[in-house]
Design an enzyme around this catalytic site. Structure first.
Site, PDB file in Angstrom:
ATOM      1  N   SER A   1       0.761  -1.235  -0.064  1.00 46.20           N
ATOM      2  CA  SER A   1       0.164  -0.212  -0.109  1.00 46.20           C
ATOM      3  C   SER A   1       0.822   1.119  -0.013  1.00 46.20           C
ATOM      4  CB  SER A   1      -0.947  -0.065   1.184  1.00 46.20           C
ATOM      5  OG  SER A   1      -1.901   1.130   1.199  1.00 46.20           O
TER       6      SER A   1
ATOM      7  N   ASP B   1      -2.707   6.444  -3.307  1.00 44.83           N
ATOM      8  CA  ASP B   1      -1.683   5.615  -2.876  1.00 44.83           C
ATOM      9  C   ASP B   1      -0.898   4.688  -3.639  1.00 44.83           C
ATOM     10  OD1 ASP B   1      -3.568   4.096  -2.218  1.00 44.83           O
ATOM     11  OD2 ASP B   1      -2.789   3.330  -0.125  1.00 44.83           O
TER      12      ASP B   1
ATOM     13  N   ASP C   1      -1.331   1.289  -3.871  1.00 48.70           N
ATOM     14  CA  ASP C   1      -2.289   0.367  -4.350  1.00 48.70           C
ATOM     15  C   ASP C   1      -3.803   0.984  -4.656  1.00 48.70           C
ATOM     16  OD1 ASP C   1      -3.005   0.921  -1.707  1.00 48.70           O
ATOM     17  OD2 ASP C   1      -3.978  -1.013  -1.309  1.00 48.70           O
TER      18      ASP C   1
ATOM     19  N   ARG D   1      -6.469   5.043  -1.137  1.00 43.11           N
ATOM     20  CA  ARG D   1      -6.361   5.884  -0.674  1.00 43.11           C
ATOM     21  C   ARG D   1      -6.763   7.144  -1.178  1.00 43.11           C
ATOM     22  NH1 ARG D   1      -2.458   6.025   4.455  1.00 43.11           N
ATOM     23  NH2 ARG D   1      -2.604   3.819   5.158  1.00 43.11           N
TER      24      ARG D   1
END
Ligand code: VG1
Ligand code: CO
Length: 543
Positions: A113, A277, A279, A282
């Protein structure tokens, strides 16, 4: 094809944290490390014989080789098929959608992430259940238990799959379907939002900047924002995913997305700015001259969600993680809908979403999402904002200021003390925990402690109990400070200090959060003694 059985030994520390297992890339690449963990996932969920799994990741270093290993283990364990994003790429929300769309038995998402990527940085893996969401604790407990007793794994002898070519192939007896990572997700977004209204907004000269931070959302944002909705070419920057995220830290906050912040605060700022972000789950939201704190974004999206066709009928309820500000609670109160407070991590929203108790949920860490998938979803949040901006014909700044006038403002900030010696961080946390009974009634920096507690959660849907989810110090007047230890890091420990104070005075709604929170910050430090325990007098990341 007969599987090959490889003898192995349990490896210490394969315990999933807030969101899957995250370790240094070199650790994941170590002998049998990934193989052990994947076999333990399969064992922990009762085997994968005859099952179908979605597999994809955020493209960080080791993503493609890891997928080849996972595919061979899936085939060795008798899986019927796997659905893989082309070139091994899938954003986390797109993976969640593919699991649901195809009714698969879950999926494996390769990502750490917001943590940096590369041979010297971080890698991660998590299992999502058939509802598309991160495995809840009762499942991750079984996976972890399997890692401690594993003695062999099953794989097959086969050459690598061609991850670059769309379509179906075989790996042993297992079917491998390589799919376009963007197409189904883009269709889903088109079904939720008023794309015509957003197209008209861009056609009228509305400008935006989306910073994909060299991570997974580049292809998604380019296809949806530029190619479909008509944002000017070049609106999406850093759009090509790279294995080390351009050497950066793919965490969309004012520290790591500073270039975007500088542009949005500058004289030639676009109307709207956003970032996502590593992955893609976010989001960071900005308007010209304003940074929208994630807790405020959640509240605003809940208040205006009916602007989007998918939510036009209203919201069933909302949920936020405990450290997230209570701004959304007051929206829920006004709307007369339920508001839930869950522990940190998206896995705790799944039951509420599945049961139809909530429609929108979010976290202070820039995660927002809805019933459309079972993960937080960065681009979804951006599109809902765009839909609201198109319908209200307001600026981000006006929307936020009107929201605060209407509901009051929950001044909010998170202070992270990263890379602390683990023993010292735990000592600090344990000392606060031990002091809980003595705190009520004490006054520090002019604030009197009203209550102090350790957060625990009873899931209202399945009744499961989750203990030890963070320490809360609440002050008279509604301010509070929360202390947690991060569960996503790979070195040392990170203490997260969350600070919040409600302001309803109409003349004090547009101040600087650090200023507005200065008393709470002082009181928190006086009580928590972070400096005495860790030697650190200031956080290294403030969001
Ligand atoms: C952090 C955030 C949490 C988020 C988690 C996964 O966890 O605080 O809100 O759900 O990361 O996000 P922690 O335990 O480090 O505080 V992601 O986008 O890294 O999967
Ligand atoms: Co993420």
């Amino acid at each position: 094809m007969t599987p090959t059985i490889i003898e192995t030994q349990a490896i210490d520390g394969q315990k999933p944290g807030t969101s899957g297992l995250r370790k240094k890339t070199a650790v994941f690449m170590g002998p049998n490390y990934l193989e052990n963990y994947v076999q333990s996932i399969f064992d922990g969920i009762g085997g994968v014989a005859g099952k179908t799994l979605v597999v994809g990741g955020d493209g960080r270093y080791f993503n493609d080789s890891a997928i080849q290993i996972i595919a061979r283990l899936a085939a060795g364990n008798g899986a019927a098929s796997i659905i893989v994003g082309q070139n091994g790429l899938l954003s986390t929300p797109a993976a969640s959608h593919l699991i649901r769309l195809n009714g698969t038995d879950g999926g494996l998402i390769l990502s750490a992430s917001h943590n940096p990527g590369g041979p010297d940085a971080d890698f991660g893996l998590k299992y999502n259940t058939p509802n598309g969401g991160p495995a809840p604790e009762n499942v991750t407990d079984k996976i972890y238990a399997a890692t401690t007793t594993i003695s062999q794994y099953k794989t097959i002898d086969a050459t690598d799959i061609d991850l670059g070519t769309l379509g179906e192939t075989k790996l042993g007896d297992m079917t491998v379907r390589i799919v376009d990572p963007v197409a189904n997700y883009a269709d889903l977004m088109a079904s939720l939002f008023d794309f015509d209204a957003i197209k008209a907004l861009f056609a009228s000269g509305f400008t935006m900047r989306f910073d994909a931070m060299h991570a997974i959302t580049g292809p998604y944002a380019t296809a949806i924002l530029e190619d479909t909705l008509g944002a000017a070419k070049g609106s999406v920057v850093n759009a090509v995913p790279s294995p080390d995220f351009g050497g950066g830290h793919p965490d969309p906050n004012p520290i790591w997305a500073k270039t975007l912040v500088d542009e949005m605060m500058g004289s030639d700022a676009p109307d709207f700015g956003a970032a996502s972000d590593g992955d893609g789950d976010r989001n960071m939201i900005m308007g010209r001259g304003i940074y929208v704190t994630p807790s405020d974004s959640l509240a605003l999206l809940a208040a205006h969600a009916t602007a989007a066709p998918a939510y036009a009928g209203g919201l069933a309820g909302v949920a936020r993680s405990m450290p997230t500000s209570a701004a959304v609670d007051r929206v829920a109160e006004r709307l007369g809908i339920e508001a839930f407070e869950t522990p940190t991590g998206w896995k705790f929203f799944g039951n509420l979403l599945d049961a139809g108790r909530v429609t929108i949920c979010g976290e202070e860490s820039a995660g927002t999402g809805s019933t459309h998938v079972r993960e937080k979803d960065g681009l979804w949040a951006v599109l809902l904002w765009l839909n609201i901006l198109a319908k209200t014909k307001s600026s981000v700044k006006d929307l936020m200021q009107n929201h605060w006038s209407d509901y009051g403002r929950n001044y909010y900030s998170r202070h992270d003390f990263e890379d602390i010696d683990s023993a010292k961080a735990h000592a600090c946390f344990d000392a606060l925990r031990a002091a809980i009974p003595t705190l009520p009634g004490q006054t520090h920096a002019g604030l009197t402690v009203e209550s102090a507690s350790e957060f625990a959660y009873d899931d209202p849907v399945d009744g499961s109990h989750s203990a030890a989810q963070g320490l809360i110090v609440a002050f008279n007047g509604g301010a509070r400070a929360v202390l947690r230890l991060s569960g996503t890091g790979t070195v040392g420990a990170t203490l997260r200090l969350y600070l919040e104070a409600l302001e309803t005075d109409p003349n004090k709604l547009t101040g600087d959060p650090q200023q507005a929170l200065s008393e709470v910050i002082k009181a928190a430090h006086a009580i928590m003694q972070i400096e005495a325990h860790t030697g650190r007098d200031a956080p290294n990341v403030i969001t």
